[in-house]
Design an enzyme around this catalytic site. Sequence first.
Site, PDB file in Angstrom:
ATOM      1  N   LYS A  68       0.829  -1.210   0.000  1.00 21.49           N
ATOM      2  CA  LYS A  68       0.000   0.000   0.000  1.00 21.49           C
ATOM      3  C   LYS A  68       0.865   1.262   0.000  1.00 21.49           C
ATOM      4  CE  LYS A  68      -2.546  -2.691  -0.442  1.00 21.49           C
ATOM      5  NZ  LYS A  68      -2.510  -4.158  -0.417  1.00 21.49           N
ATOM      6  N   GLY A 198      -0.461 -14.144 -13.116  1.00 27.64           N
ATOM      7  CA  GLY A 198      -1.570 -14.134 -12.160  1.00 27.64           C
ATOM      8  C   GLY A 198      -2.251 -12.779 -12.106  1.00 27.64           C
ATOM      9  N   ARG A 289      -1.197 -18.162  -2.685  1.00 26.25           N
ATOM     10  CA  ARG A 289      -0.409 -18.513  -1.503  1.00 26.25           C
ATOM     11  C   ARG A 289      -0.913 -19.833  -0.933  1.00 26.25           C
ATOM     12  NH1 ARG A 289       2.722 -14.464   0.284  1.00 26.25           N
ATOM     13  NH2 ARG A 289       2.679 -15.165   2.441  1.00 26.25           N
ATOM     14  N   ASP A 329      -4.156 -17.252   7.872  1.00 28.09           N
ATOM     15  CA  ASP A 329      -3.938 -17.864   6.553  1.00 28.09           C
ATOM     16  C   ASP A 329      -3.693 -19.364   6.620  1.00 28.09           C
ATOM     17  OD1 ASP A 329      -4.131 -15.357   5.438  1.00 28.09           O
ATOM     18  OD2 ASP A 329      -2.181 -15.411   4.442  1.00 28.09           O
ATOM     19  N   ALA A 337      -5.775 -10.269   6.025  1.00 27.24           N
ATOM     20  CA  ALA A 337      -5.295  -9.889   7.343  1.00 27.24           C
ATOM     21  C   ALA A 337      -6.437  -9.681   8.339  1.00 27.24           C
ATOM     22  CB  ALA A 337      -4.467  -8.611   7.219  1.00 27.24           C
ATOM     23  N   HIS A 461     -23.387  15.492   2.511  1.00 27.78           N
ATOM     24  CA  HIS A 461     -23.200  15.917   1.123  1.00 27.78           C
ATOM     25  C   HIS A 461     -22.157  17.021   1.068  1.00 27.78           C
ATOM     26  CE1 HIS A 461     -24.132  16.907  -3.021  1.00 27.78           C
ATOM     27  NE2 HIS A 461     -24.153  18.182  -2.655  1.00 27.78           N
TER      28      HIS A 461
HETATM   29  C1  FAD Z   1       1.819  -8.526  -1.538  1.00 26.92           C
HETATM   30  C2  FAD Z   1       0.697  -8.833  -0.584  1.00 26.92           C
HETATM   31  C3  FAD Z   1      -0.263  -7.890  -0.328  1.00 26.92           C
HETATM   32  C4  FAD Z   1      -1.295  -8.166   0.556  1.00 26.92           C
HETATM   33  N1  FAD Z   1      -2.215  -7.190   0.796  1.00 26.92           N
HETATM   34  C5  FAD Z   1      -3.221  -7.439   1.647  1.00 26.92           C
HETATM   35  C6  FAD Z   1      -4.164  -6.434   1.952  1.00 26.92           C
HETATM   36  O1  FAD Z   1      -4.089  -5.320   1.443  1.00 26.92           O
HETATM   37  N2  FAD Z   1      -5.151  -6.714   2.828  1.00 26.92           N
HETATM   38  C7  FAD Z   1      -5.260  -7.946   3.411  1.00 26.92           C
HETATM   39  O2  FAD Z   1      -6.185  -8.163   4.195  1.00 26.92           O
HETATM   40  N3  FAD Z   1      -4.374  -8.917   3.151  1.00 26.92           N
HETATM   41  C8  FAD Z   1      -3.359  -8.688   2.289  1.00 26.92           C
HETATM   42  N4  FAD Z   1      -2.440  -9.656   2.050  1.00 26.92           N
HETATM   43  C9  FAD Z   1      -2.603 -10.959   2.735  1.00 26.92           C
HETATM   44  C10 FAD Z   1      -2.108 -10.854   4.175  1.00 26.92           C
HETATM   45  O3  FAD Z   1      -0.765 -10.468   4.162  1.00 26.92           O
HETATM   46  C11 FAD Z   1      -2.294 -12.178   4.876  1.00 26.92           C
HETATM   47  O4  FAD Z   1      -3.641 -12.580   4.779  1.00 26.92           O
HETATM   48  C12 FAD Z   1      -1.924 -12.056   6.342  1.00 26.92           C
HETATM   49  O5  FAD Z   1      -0.586 -11.655   6.488  1.00 26.92           O
HETATM   50  C13 FAD Z   1      -2.141 -13.386   7.067  1.00 26.92           C
HETATM   51  O6  FAD Z   1      -1.838 -13.216   8.402  1.00 26.92           O
HETATM   52  P1  FAD Z   1      -1.330 -14.425   9.308  1.00 26.92           P
HETATM   53  O7  FAD Z   1      -1.032 -13.835  10.628  1.00 26.92           O
HETATM   54  O8  FAD Z   1      -2.260 -15.547   9.204  1.00 26.92           O
HETATM   55  O9  FAD Z   1       0.026 -14.911   8.608  1.00 26.92           O
HETATM   56  P2  FAD Z   1       1.392 -14.172   8.312  1.00 26.92           P
HETATM   57  O10 FAD Z   1       1.194 -12.729   8.125  1.00 26.92           O
HETATM   58  O11 FAD Z   1       2.023 -14.934   7.206  1.00 26.92           O
HETATM   59  O12 FAD Z   1       2.218 -14.342   9.641  1.00 26.92           O
HETATM   60  C14 FAD Z   1       2.653 -15.574  10.094  1.00 26.92           C
HETATM   61  C15 FAD Z   1       3.865 -15.380  10.949  1.00 26.92           C
HETATM   62  O13 FAD Z   1       4.173 -16.605  11.604  1.00 26.92           O
HETATM   63  C16 FAD Z   1       5.566 -16.841  11.532  1.00 26.92           C
HETATM   64  N5  FAD Z   1       5.770 -18.279  11.670  1.00 26.92           N
HETATM   65  C17 FAD Z   1       5.362 -19.266  10.843  1.00 26.92           C
HETATM   66  N6  FAD Z   1       5.691 -20.476  11.354  1.00 26.92           N
HETATM   67  C18 FAD Z   1       6.320 -20.229  12.536  1.00 26.92           C
HETATM   68  C19 FAD Z   1       6.887 -21.067  13.530  1.00 26.92           C
HETATM   69  N7  FAD Z   1       6.829 -22.386  13.424  1.00 26.92           N
HETATM   70  N8  FAD Z   1       7.472 -20.470  14.583  1.00 26.92           N
HETATM   71  C20 FAD Z   1       7.499 -19.116  14.713  1.00 26.92           C
HETATM   72  N9  FAD Z   1       6.964 -18.297  13.802  1.00 26.92           N
HETATM   73  C21 FAD Z   1       6.379 -18.845  12.738  1.00 26.92           C
HETATM   74  C22 FAD Z   1       5.939 -16.273  10.175  1.00 26.92           C
HETATM   75  O14 FAD Z   1       7.327 -16.017  10.095  1.00 26.92           O
HETATM   76  C23 FAD Z   1       5.109 -15.001  10.147  1.00 26.92           C
HETATM   77  O15 FAD Z   1       5.790 -13.948  10.773  1.00 26.92           O
HETATM   78  C24 FAD Z   1      -1.374  -9.415   1.195  1.00 26.92           C
HETATM   79  C25 FAD Z   1      -0.393 -10.377   0.959  1.00 26.92           C
HETATM   80  C26 FAD Z   1       0.628 -10.092   0.082  1.00 26.92           C
HETATM   81  C27 FAD Z   1       1.686 -11.133  -0.150  1.00 26.92           C
END
Ligand code: FAD
Length: 485
Positions: A68, A198, A289, A329, A337, A461
């Site tokens: 962003k 994609g 992903r 995720d 997010a 408005h």
């Molecule tokens: C380019 C891009 C743009 C995006 N834009 C948007 C957006 O605008 N709006 C939106 O809603 N979503 C967006 N997303 C998607 C969003 O980033 C994800 O949906 C979100 O980050 C998922 O959150 P999470 O906490 O489930 O996982 P993640 O953000 O992937 O975080 C998981 C964390 O767990 C850690 N981890 C994993 N396994 C272990 C372990 N065994 N021990 C310790 N740590 C571990 C990882 O290192 C990471 O830090 C975007 C994604 C990308 C790639």
Amino acid sequence: MSTDVKQPAGLADSFDVIVIGGGPAGYPAAIRAAQNKLSVACIDEWKNRDGAPAFGGTCLNAGCIPSKALLESSELYYRLHEEFAQHGIKVAGAQLDLAQMQKRKSGIVRGMTQGILALFKGAGVTPLQGHGRLLAGRKVGFVAHDGTRRTLSARHVVLASGSAPIELRSAPFKAPYIVDSWGALDLDAVPKRLGVIGAGVIGLELGSVWRRLGAEVVVLEALPDFLTFADQQLAKEALRHFKKQGLDIRLGAKVTGAAVSGNAVDVAYTDAKGEQHLSVDRLVVAIGRRPYTKDLLANDSGVELDERGFIKVDEHCHTGAENVWAIGDCVRGPMLAHKGKEEGVMVADLIAGRFGEMNYKVVPSVIYTAPEIAWVGLTEEQVKASGRDYKVGVFPFLASGRARAMEQAAGFAKLIAARDDDEILGVHVIGPLAGELIAEAVLAMEYSASSEDLQRTIHAHPTLSEALHEAALAADKRAIDSLNR
Ligand SMILES: Cc1cc2nc3c(=O)[nH]c(=O)nc-3n(C[C@H](O)[C@H](O)[C@H](O)COP(=O)(O)OP(=O)(O)OC[C@H]3O[C@@H](n4cnc5c(N)ncnc54)[C@H](O)[C@@H]3O)c2cc1C
């Protein structure tokens, strides 16, 4: 995992809650659990390119936030050249300083990720940077980044390990030429020709950034239709605008190979006309992903994965292993997010014996292109397929005084409501700040508002939000500021 090793000093052995993963699903879960007066540790292993550990996961470090930041900067650059003259502002000699643009992006990321540590401190969450692995009986093996190991235990464990980019077998990553979305956010020069595999949310956002900064961008999409998951009236409008901006979107184009040759990437793909070739300076693979669970679960942890690799959970994100939960995720549902955040908050409240619930029917989606695209609820195609009788109201931003004043009058707001009880079934917006506008529709649907409720709500408005008001009125052919067809 061996546990008979040096352990970090001064660290408690057991917690009420251990969260593994400090992204937008995990860190809110940890904070809410601490607010609920539980003792909490949050383990995260993320390291940035410079080797610095950082909380915030994909979203803050390599996803939502840096994308962003670049979308905003590149949009300003684009508007400066394409739109300012229309406002009567002439700017001579404007130049791109990509290094500064990237520096600003990195500064925002740093500030936001460090902010999580401050939030943890304020809430009383113990941050642990390193790898976490769930063992049997809610024990957690922790290996700090400096190699120290210890075994922790918890009454509840929340898994929030996130996702990773899918690699395309026919176009394996080869930095700096063939990169994933993170690599595409870090380019240090504007490529003359950029290929994107994609045409999903991420591909379109990244393609837009580099197109606005001057790259020739070709987007290859295997599916024959555009944005199949969105309302098709919206998708058609979006495709028209993206093509006008110079994004060369090729549908039905299946990539069969990509090879680095000299300083370029030769991409082979097939489409309706047969085999095609494309030469680009950089290739971004943005085909989606997959859940990331590498080394997360011991064999006897009791947690199961489904056939696609997602951690199996019920509607409350419980895994089925006693007091082990999974969110974000790494579990089913949209990879967003805010979806992960709400799941985290729900789980932390359920753990504390409070009420917690997720309404998966009203998770908004946003594509931060220009025009911006946002929706919540069902598409018209989905409503049609459900067999429910419905009505549609559409309001074009061309008829919005505010949008015209902003020189941002492309697109429309569309509202779909049930014909029997007037329930709002879906709202779809393509236009200025659509991602902000959709919040009103989310709130309305969360509270089961009818289209008449929106019609009877006063909207200031001139604001963009009037478009939703008018779309609701249009559903009953009672719009004031546009013709009722
Ligand atoms: C380019 C891009 C743009 C995006 N834009 C948007 C957006 O605008 N709006 C939106 O809603 N979503 C967006 N997303 C998607 C969003 O980033 C994800 O949906 C979100 O980050 C998922 O959150 P999470 O906490 O489930 O996982 P993640 O953000 O992937 O975080 C998981 C964390 O767990 C850690 N981890 C994993 N396994 C272990 C372990 N065994 N021990 C310790 N740590 C571990 C990882 O290192 C990471 O830090 C975007 C994604 C990308 C790639």
